[in-house]
Design a protein around this motif. Structure first.
Motif, PDB file in Angstrom:
ATOM      1  N   HIS A 124      -7.255  -9.987  -0.053  1.00 13.39           N
ATOM      2  CA  HIS A 124      -7.034 -10.967   1.004  1.00 13.39           C
ATOM      3  C   HIS A 124      -7.324 -10.309   2.350  1.00 13.39           C
ATOM      4  CE1 HIS A 124      -4.907 -13.773   3.654  1.00 13.39           C
ATOM      5  NE2 HIS A 124      -4.993 -14.658   2.667  1.00 13.39           N
ATOM      6  N   PRO A 125      -7.888 -11.049   3.319  1.00  8.82           N
ATOM      7  CA  PRO A 125      -8.248 -10.444   4.610  1.00  8.82           C
ATOM      8  C   PRO A 125      -7.104  -9.742   5.319  1.00  8.82           C
ATOM      9  CG  PRO A 125      -9.189 -12.638   4.427  1.00  8.82           C
ATOM     10  CD  PRO A 125      -8.290 -12.461   3.247  1.00  8.82           C
ATOM     11  N   TYR A 126      -5.872 -10.260   5.171  1.00 11.69           N
ATOM     12  CA  TYR A 126      -4.772  -9.611   5.890  1.00 11.69           C
ATOM     13  C   TYR A 126      -3.490  -9.482   5.075  1.00 11.69           C
ATOM     14  CZ  TYR A 126      -3.639 -14.536   6.839  1.00 11.69           C
ATOM     15  OH  TYR A 126      -3.377 -15.868   6.712  1.00 11.69           O
ATOM     16  N   LYS A 127      -3.357 -10.206   3.972  1.00 14.46           N
ATOM     17  CA  LYS A 127      -2.180 -10.065   3.129  1.00 14.46           C
ATOM     18  C   LYS A 127      -2.362  -8.914   2.135  1.00 14.46           C
ATOM     19  CE  LYS A 127      -0.940 -14.990   3.070  1.00 14.46           C
ATOM     20  NZ  LYS A 127      -0.739 -16.170   2.192  1.00 14.46           N
ATOM     21  N   GLN A 128      -1.258  -8.375   1.664  1.00 18.66           N
ATOM     22  CA  GLN A 128      -1.312  -7.344   0.620  1.00 18.66           C
ATOM     23  C   GLN A 128      -1.427  -8.047  -0.736  1.00 18.66           C
ATOM     24  OE1 GLN A 128       2.199  -4.920   1.275  1.00 18.66           O
ATOM     25  NE2 GLN A 128       1.127  -3.656   2.756  1.00 18.66           N
ATOM     26  N   GLN A 129      -2.596  -8.617  -0.955  1.00 15.10           N
ATOM     27  CA  GLN A 129      -2.807  -9.437  -2.147  1.00 15.10           C
ATOM     28  C   GLN A 129      -4.224  -9.261  -2.675  1.00 15.10           C
ATOM     29  OE1 GLN A 129      -2.547 -13.673  -1.481  1.00 15.10           O
ATOM     30  NE2 GLN A 129      -2.108 -14.106  -3.626  1.00 15.10           N
ATOM     31  N   VAL A 130      -4.330  -9.036  -3.987  1.00 16.44           N
ATOM     32  CA  VAL A 130      -5.629  -9.003  -4.656  1.00 16.44           C
ATOM     33  C   VAL A 130      -5.988 -10.448  -4.993  1.00 16.44           C
ATOM     34  CG1 VAL A 130      -6.990  -7.948  -6.484  1.00 16.44           C
ATOM     35  CG2 VAL A 130      -4.894  -6.821  -5.693  1.00 16.44           C
ATOM     36  N   MET A 131      -7.187 -10.859  -4.629  1.00 17.19           N
ATOM     37  CA  MET A 131      -7.591 -12.249  -4.830  1.00 17.19           C
ATOM     38  C   MET A 131      -8.310 -12.469  -6.160  1.00 17.19           C
ATOM     39  SD  MET A 131      -6.467 -13.664  -2.078  1.00 17.19           S
ATOM     40  CE  MET A 131      -7.301 -15.234  -1.920  1.00 17.19           C
ATOM     41  N   HIS A 132      -9.081 -11.478  -6.591  1.00 14.48           N
ATOM     42  CA  HIS A 132      -9.857 -11.616  -7.824  1.00 14.48           C
ATOM     43  C   HIS A 132     -10.263 -10.225  -8.293  1.00 14.48           C
ATOM     44  CE1 HIS A 132     -13.125 -12.871 -10.578  1.00 14.48           C
ATOM     45  NE2 HIS A 132     -12.489 -14.030 -10.625  1.00 14.48           N
ATOM     46  N   ILE A 133     -10.478 -10.078  -9.598  1.00 20.13           N
ATOM     47  CA  ILE A 133     -10.844  -8.769 -10.140  1.00 20.13           C
ATOM     48  C   ILE A 133     -11.855  -8.936 -11.273  1.00 20.13           C
ATOM     49  CG2 ILE A 133      -8.963  -8.681 -11.853  1.00 20.13           C
ATOM     50  CD1 ILE A 133      -8.666  -5.648 -10.923  1.00 20.13           C
ATOM     51  N   ASP A 134     -12.818  -8.021 -11.341  1.00 23.90           N
ATOM     52  CA  ASP A 134     -13.875  -8.064 -12.355  1.00 23.90           C
ATOM     53  C   ASP A 134     -13.830  -6.808 -13.220  1.00 23.90           C
ATOM     54  OD1 ASP A 134     -14.548 -10.199 -10.781  1.00 23.90           O
ATOM     55  OD2 ASP A 134     -16.590  -9.530 -10.329  1.00 23.90           O
ATOM     56  N   PHE A 135     -13.951  -6.998 -14.527  1.00 22.36           N
ATOM     57  CA  PHE A 135     -14.030  -5.885 -15.468  1.00 22.36           C
ATOM     58  C   PHE A 135     -15.320  -5.992 -16.283  1.00 22.36           C
ATOM     59  CE2 PHE A 135      -9.433  -6.676 -14.968  1.00 22.36           C
ATOM     60  CZ  PHE A 135      -9.019  -5.421 -14.551  1.00 22.36           C
ATOM     61  N   GLN A 136     -15.851  -4.847 -16.680  1.00 27.76           N
ATOM     62  CA  GLN A 136     -17.037  -4.824 -17.541  1.00 27.76           C
ATOM     63  C   GLN A 136     -16.683  -4.217 -18.889  1.00 27.76           C
ATOM     64  OE1 GLN A 136     -20.354  -2.594 -15.974  1.00 27.76           O
ATOM     65  NE2 GLN A 136     -21.531  -2.762 -17.865  1.00 27.76           N
ATOM     66  N   ARG A 137     -17.098  -4.881 -19.958  1.00 21.02           N
ATOM     67  CA  ARG A 137     -16.884  -4.343 -21.298  1.00 21.02           C
ATOM     68  C   ARG A 137     -17.651  -3.034 -21.458  1.00 21.02           C
ATOM     69  NH1 ARG A 137     -18.174  -9.841 -22.269  1.00 21.02           N
ATOM     70  NH2 ARG A 137     -16.331 -11.091 -22.827  1.00 21.02           N
ATOM     71  N   VAL A 138     -17.101  -2.134 -22.255  1.00 17.58           N
ATOM     72  CA  VAL A 138     -17.694  -0.811 -22.444  1.00 17.58           C
ATOM     73  C   VAL A 138     -17.944  -0.564 -23.930  1.00 17.58           C
ATOM     74  CG1 VAL A 138     -17.260   1.661 -22.286  1.00 17.58           C
ATOM     75  CG2 VAL A 138     -16.665   0.174 -20.365  1.00 17.58           C
ATOM     76  N   ASN A 139     -19.156  -0.109 -24.234  1.00 19.04           N
ATOM     77  CA  ASN A 139     -19.475   0.375 -25.576  1.00 19.04           C
ATOM     78  C   ASN A 139     -19.281   1.884 -25.554  1.00 19.04           C
ATOM     79  OD1 ASN A 139     -20.699   1.361 -27.942  1.00 19.04           O
ATOM     80  ND2 ASN A 139     -22.234  -0.271 -27.963  1.00 19.04           N
ATOM     81  N   MET A 140     -18.326   2.379 -26.314  1.00 16.29           N
ATOM     82  CA  MET A 140     -17.990   3.801 -26.268  1.00 16.29           C
ATOM     83  C   MET A 140     -19.118   4.699 -26.759  1.00 16.29           C
ATOM     84  SD  MET A 140     -15.059   3.734 -24.840  1.00 16.29           S
ATOM     85  CE  MET A 140     -14.439   5.416 -25.052  1.00 16.29           C
ATOM     86  N   ASN A 141     -20.151   4.123 -27.371  1.00 18.75           N
ATOM     87  CA  ASN A 141     -21.283   4.902 -27.886  1.00 18.75           C
ATOM     88  C   ASN A 141     -22.512   4.835 -26.985  1.00 18.75           C
ATOM     89  OD1 ASN A 141     -19.918   5.679 -30.347  1.00 18.75           O
ATOM     90  ND2 ASN A 141     -20.211   3.576 -31.053  1.00 18.75           N
TER      91      ASN A 141
END
Length: 203
Positions: A81-98
């Motif tokens: 958020h521009p001024y609040k202590q807040q995460v608005m959205h988050i992205d994760f990527q799948r991982v192939n361990m090999n």
């Protein structure tokens, strides 16, 4: 894998739905990558907010548990958020361990205080680069790369090719033929000249 994140598939979409989730202390997100379609998810906000303050959370392989199914992922992006202590959205990527993946890892600069440049020559240490892109198998990814400054002297610099990488880890810039300076020890005179140039002349 020190971090385990609990999530659920997100059914409601749209700005209004996201606003309601955030109001309820939840965090909307997405997981993508691999041969599987992207999935919208929802997590508890506060555990993620505090985890983001941990440097390792940005580089380590994370365990993401979606409706009881665990899978390895990497943090790829998040919006605050521009001024609040807040995460608005988050992205994760799948991982192939090999399969090898690219990750930006931080540089940790050590022993500057005992170097000849600082201790005896009064040099100023300038960090030109603070993170580098590396390629490795997920299990071999380093949390950080250490830059030892104990031997640096005034007027010298340390380049990417001089950094010690763990076995199995490649540096993207070097693969492409680049060998940028990572840190520079400016001589005392250069540091004084720079300071003088930044100081407005007296009227």
């Amino acid at each position: 894998m020190a971090f385990e994140l609990i999530a659920a598939k997100r059914e409601e979409m749209g700005t209004g739905a996201s606003r309601r989730l955030r109001h309820a202390g939840k965090l909307p997100g997405v997981i993508y990558g691999g041969d599987v379609a992207a999935v919208s998810i929802v997590l508890e906000h506060n555990p993620i907010y505090y985890a983001l303050k941990n440097e390792a959370f940005h580089t380590e392989i994370l365990d993401l548990v979606i409706d009881g199914e665990k899978q390895p992922v990497l943090l790829r992006d998040f919006q605050m958020h521009p001024y609040k202590q807040q995460v608005m959205h988050i992205d994760f990527q799948r991982v192939n361990m090999n399969e090898k993946i690219h990750v930006k890892v931080p540089l940790h600069f050590v022993n500057a205080d005992v170097s000849e440049a600082v201790k005896l020559q009064g040099a100023k240490i300038s960090h030109i680069i603070t993170e580098i892109d590396v390629r490795a198998l997920p299990a071999e990814l380093p949390k950080f790369i250490e830059v030892d400054l104990s031997a640096i002297k005034a007027g010298q610099s340390i380049h990417l090719s001089e950094l010690k990488l763990p076995q199995g880890v490649e540096m993207t810039a070097l693969i492409r033929g680049g060998d940028t300076a990572v840190v520079l020890a400016s001589s005392a005179k250069v540091a004084e000249d720079d300071a003088a140039a930044e100081t407005p002349a007296a009227e």
